[in-house]
Design a protein around this motif. Structure first.
Motif, PDB file in Angstrom:
ATOM      1  N   VAL A 126      32.325  -7.660 -18.245  1.00 24.43           N
ATOM      2  CA  VAL A 126      31.701  -8.452 -17.452  1.00 24.43           C
ATOM      3  C   VAL A 126      30.487  -7.885 -16.624  1.00 24.43           C
ATOM      4  CG1 VAL A 126      32.424  -8.689 -14.812  1.00 24.43           C
ATOM      5  CG2 VAL A 126      33.997  -8.913 -16.594  1.00 24.43           C
ATOM      6  N   GLY A 127      29.780  -8.724 -16.362  1.00 28.55           N
ATOM      7  CA  GLY A 127      28.388  -8.656 -16.005  1.00 28.55           C
ATOM      8  C   GLY A 127      28.550  -8.916 -14.448  1.00 28.55           C
ATOM      9  N   LEU A 128      28.131  -7.908 -13.640  1.00 27.00           N
ATOM     10  CA  LEU A 128      28.055  -8.084 -12.134  1.00 27.00           C
ATOM     11  C   LEU A 128      26.675  -8.096 -11.416  1.00 27.00           C
ATOM     12  CD1 LEU A 128      29.982  -8.266  -9.724  1.00 27.00           C
ATOM     13  CD2 LEU A 128      30.072  -5.601  -9.730  1.00 27.00           C
ATOM     14  N   ILE A 129      26.629  -9.107 -10.589  1.00 21.72           N
ATOM     15  CA  ILE A 129      25.367  -9.583  -9.612  1.00 21.72           C
ATOM     16  C   ILE A 129      25.778  -9.395  -8.331  1.00 21.72           C
ATOM     17  CG2 ILE A 129      23.579 -11.140  -9.180  1.00 21.72           C
ATOM     18  CD1 ILE A 129      23.619 -12.058 -12.330  1.00 21.72           C
ATOM     19  N   HIS A 130      25.069  -8.797  -7.411  1.00 22.37           N
ATOM     20  CA  HIS A 130      25.225  -8.522  -5.976  1.00 22.37           C
ATOM     21  C   HIS A 130      24.258  -9.076  -5.483  1.00 22.37           C
ATOM     22  CE1 HIS A 130      28.617  -5.580  -6.155  1.00 22.37           C
ATOM     23  NE2 HIS A 130      27.856  -4.707  -6.995  1.00 22.37           N
ATOM     24  N   LEU A 131      24.558 -10.366  -4.514  1.00 19.91           N
ATOM     25  CA  LEU A 131      23.484 -10.996  -3.953  1.00 19.91           C
ATOM     26  C   LEU A 131      22.691 -10.228  -2.762  1.00 19.91           C
ATOM     27  CD1 LEU A 131      25.165 -14.692  -3.167  1.00 19.91           C
ATOM     28  CD2 LEU A 131      23.473 -13.816  -5.086  1.00 19.91           C
ATOM     29  N   ASP A 132      23.437  -8.890  -2.204  1.00 17.47           N
ATOM     30  CA  ASP A 132      22.680  -8.156  -1.589  1.00 17.47           C
ATOM     31  C   ASP A 132      21.520  -7.418  -2.105  1.00 17.47           C
ATOM     32  OD1 ASP A 132      24.590  -8.381   0.472  1.00 17.47           O
ATOM     33  OD2 ASP A 132      25.660  -6.578   0.131  1.00 17.47           O
ATOM     34  N   ASP A 133      21.420  -7.700  -3.291  1.00 16.15           N
ATOM     35  CA  ASP A 133      20.030  -6.875  -4.017  1.00 16.15           C
ATOM     36  C   ASP A 133      19.040  -8.031  -4.195  1.00 16.15           C
ATOM     37  OD1 ASP A 133      21.336  -4.466  -4.508  1.00 16.15           O
ATOM     38  OD2 ASP A 133      22.460  -5.380  -6.750  1.00 16.15           O
ATOM     39  N   PHE A 134      19.351  -9.204  -3.465  1.00 18.26           N
ATOM     40  CA  PHE A 134      18.161 -10.225  -3.734  1.00 18.26           C
ATOM     41  C   PHE A 134      17.899 -10.821  -2.420  1.00 18.26           C
ATOM     42  CE2 PHE A 134      20.486 -10.133  -7.862  1.00 18.26           C
ATOM     43  CZ  PHE A 134      19.565 -10.357  -8.576  1.00 18.26           C
ATOM     44  N   TYR A 135      17.929  -9.979  -1.325  1.00 21.12           N
ATOM     45  CA  TYR A 135      17.172 -10.252  -0.155  1.00 21.12           C
ATOM     46  C   TYR A 135      15.613 -10.126  -0.138  1.00 21.12           C
ATOM     47  CZ  TYR A 135      21.459 -10.536   2.700  1.00 21.12           C
ATOM     48  OH  TYR A 135      22.552 -11.042   3.244  1.00 21.12           O
ATOM     49  N   VAL A 136      14.951 -11.025   0.422  1.00 22.04           N
ATOM     50  CA  VAL A 136      13.404 -10.829   0.253  1.00 22.04           C
ATOM     51  C   VAL A 136      13.187  -9.751   0.955  1.00 22.04           C
ATOM     52  CG1 VAL A 136      13.108 -13.412   0.311  1.00 22.04           C
ATOM     53  CG2 VAL A 136      12.986 -12.182   2.430  1.00 22.04           C
ATOM     54  N   SER A 137      11.758  -9.213   0.715  1.00 21.24           N
ATOM     55  CA  SER A 137      11.482  -7.957   1.520  1.00 21.24           C
ATOM     56  C   SER A 137      11.545  -8.182   3.050  1.00 21.24           C
ATOM     57  CB  SER A 137      10.147  -7.395   0.988  1.00 21.24           C
ATOM     58  OG  SER A 137       9.569  -6.336   1.943  1.00 21.24           O
ATOM     59  N   ALA A 138      12.024  -7.143   3.363  1.00 18.86           N
ATOM     60  CA  ALA A 138      12.140  -7.041   5.066  1.00 18.86           C
ATOM     61  C   ALA A 138      10.808  -7.007   5.659  1.00 18.86           C
ATOM     62  CB  ALA A 138      13.099  -6.079   5.543  1.00 18.86           C
ATOM     63  N   HIS A 139       9.794  -6.494   4.839  1.00 17.88           N
ATOM     64  CA  HIS A 139       8.299  -6.697   5.490  1.00 17.88           C
ATOM     65  C   HIS A 139       7.398  -7.646   5.141  1.00 17.88           C
ATOM     66  CE1 HIS A 139       9.578  -2.396   6.581  1.00 17.88           C
ATOM     67  NE2 HIS A 139       9.832  -2.362   5.415  1.00 17.88           N
ATOM     68  N   ASP A 140       8.294  -8.714   4.391  1.00 18.03           N
ATOM     69  CA  ASP A 140       7.320  -9.736   4.122  1.00 18.03           C
ATOM     70  C   ASP A 140       7.574 -10.917   5.196  1.00 18.03           C
ATOM     71  OD1 ASP A 140       6.297 -12.145   3.046  1.00 18.03           O
ATOM     72  OD2 ASP A 140       7.445 -11.926   0.877  1.00 18.03           O
ATOM     73  N   PRO A 141       6.348 -11.110   5.831  1.00 19.06           N
ATOM     74  CA  PRO A 141       6.249 -12.181   6.949  1.00 19.06           C
ATOM     75  C   PRO A 141       6.325 -13.746   6.431  1.00 19.06           C
ATOM     76  CG  PRO A 141       4.095 -11.141   6.513  1.00 19.06           C
ATOM     77  CD  PRO A 141       4.968 -10.387   5.544  1.00 19.06           C
ATOM     78  N   LEU A 142       6.034 -13.797   5.372  1.00 22.06           N
ATOM     79  CA  LEU A 142       6.032 -15.170   4.822  1.00 22.06           C
ATOM     80  C   LEU A 142       7.485 -15.657   4.293  1.00 22.06           C
ATOM     81  CD1 LEU A 142       2.390 -15.059   3.125  1.00 22.06           C
ATOM     82  CD2 LEU A 142       3.150 -15.498   5.599  1.00 22.06           C
ATOM     83  N   ARG A 143       8.268 -14.769   4.015  1.00 26.12           N
ATOM     84  CA  ARG A 143       9.582 -15.258   3.233  1.00 26.12           C
ATOM     85  C   ARG A 143      10.840 -14.793   4.319  1.00 26.12           C
ATOM     86  NH1 ARG A 143      10.453 -13.923  -2.710  1.00 26.12           N
ATOM     87  NH2 ARG A 143      10.063 -12.066  -1.951  1.00 26.12           N
ATOM     88  N   GLY A 144      11.723 -15.409   4.080  1.00 29.75           N
ATOM     89  CA  GLY A 144      12.911 -15.171   4.808  1.00 29.75           C
ATOM     90  C   GLY A 144      13.040 -15.721   6.057  1.00 29.75           C
ATOM     91  N   VAL A 145      14.066 -15.533   6.830  1.00 26.76           N
ATOM     92  CA  VAL A 145      14.225 -15.815   8.209  1.00 26.76           C
ATOM     93  C   VAL A 145      14.413 -14.640   9.063  1.00 26.76           C
ATOM     94  CG1 VAL A 145      16.060 -16.991   9.854  1.00 26.76           C
ATOM     95  CG2 VAL A 145      15.517 -18.014   7.298  1.00 26.76           C
ATOM     96  N   ARG A 146      13.814 -14.699  10.316  1.00 31.41           N
ATOM     97  CA  ARG A 146      13.653 -13.676  11.052  1.00 31.41           C
ATOM     98  C   ARG A 146      14.570 -13.893  12.266  1.00 31.41           C
ATOM     99  NH1 ARG A 146      11.268  -9.583   8.419  1.00 31.41           N
ATOM    100  NH2 ARG A 146      10.058 -10.630   6.903  1.00 31.41           N
ATOM    101  N   THR A 147      15.019 -12.555  12.980  1.00 32.07           N
ATOM    102  CA  THR A 147      15.927 -12.724  14.122  1.00 32.07           C
ATOM    103  C   THR A 147      15.488 -11.491  14.691  1.00 32.07           C
ATOM    104  OG1 THR A 147      18.094 -13.068  15.056  1.00 32.07           O
ATOM    105  CG2 THR A 147      17.926 -11.511  12.989  1.00 32.07           C
ATOM    106  N   LEU A 148      15.837 -11.366  16.192  1.00 35.48           N
ATOM    107  CA  LEU A 148      15.589 -10.074  17.051  1.00 35.48           C
ATOM    108  C   LEU A 148      16.841  -9.476  16.745  1.00 35.48           C
ATOM    109  CD1 LEU A 148      13.421  -9.150  18.957  1.00 35.48           C
ATOM    110  CD2 LEU A 148      14.678 -10.246  20.902  1.00 35.48           C
TER     111      LEU A 148
END
Length: 224
Positions: free
Chosen positions: A38-60
């Motif tokens: 069984v090969g295991l992939i966690h989506l938690d490992d694929f968040y964009v960088s928290a410091h990348d202002p150009l990707r991902g969705v931001r919140t307060l």
């Protein structure tokens, strides 16, 4: 049989559910019981960088700082997820690839490649209690931060992006049930694949056998 239709060499099992529903524990248990197949992939490992202002969705955050919205599917690097799934499924190392995460049934990159889709359904109050305990015990975080974030956007995000994916599942599991029961229910789906080696030239046949087993056993899973 979406996983086969997409041309993958081995089938993919997608496991979704809310935060602290028990989906990661279930996926880890499956991989632990079948470490060589069984090969295991966690989506938690694929968040964009928290410091990348150009990707991902931001919140307060409740702390007052702008941060990556960990509860939004737009914060996942779908391209990287797709590459990881295809690489694992085509590597020849596994008989089954398991992808688990909040958005395993929300992201087309995952759901579209899944031969089986599982949703771990756990009451919101239990999930919140589990999450807060984890934040306290593991991260030493003020529980007030988690509670305020949950009230300000976490609860809404779950209702919008995670909970509806339950309707896409082939199998819905009770996240409060014992781990051994959840594992047994999933094994009724994927067991035929794990019992026999899957060679590239026989991948379609093996997946067809697994699907037949699912059609027979799916209704006997842990009910919610």
């Amino acid at each position: 049989m979406a996983g086969v239709a997409s041309g993958l060499c081995v089938p993919v099992l997608a496991v979704a559910g809310g935060t602290a529903s028990g989906k990661s524990t279930l996926a880890d248990a499956l991989a632990l019981h079948h470490p060589d197949t069984v090969g295991l992939i966690h989506l938690d490992d694929f968040y964009v960088s928290a410091h990348d202002p150009l990707r991902g969705v931001r919140t307060l955050s409740a702390t007052g700082a702008e941060t990556l919205d960990w509860n939004h599917p737009g914060s996942i690097d779908a391209t990287a997820v797709t590459a990881a799934i295809d690489a694992a499924a085509g590597s020849g190392r596994y008989r089954l690839v398991v992808v688990e995460g909040l958005f395993a049934l929300t992201l087309p990159a995952v759901a579209g490649r899944a031969a089986w889709r599982v949703y771990v359904d756990t009451p919101d109050d239990i999930r919140l209690a589990r999450k807060i305990l984890r934040k306290i015990e593991v991260q030493r975080q003020d529980p007030g931060v988690s509670l305020r974030n949950y009230l300000s956007h976490g609860r809404e995000r779950h209702a919008e992006y995670v909970a509806p994916s339950r309707n896409r599942a082939d199998l819905v599991l009770d996240g409060t049930a014992p781990e051994i029961d959840l594992l047994a229910a999933v094994m009724r789906l994927v067991g035929p694949v794990l019992k026999e080696p899957v060679r590239p030239e026989h991948a379609r046949q093996a997946s067809a056998v697994a699907l037949a087993g699912h059609q027979v056993a799916g209704s006997g899973a842990v009910p919610v």
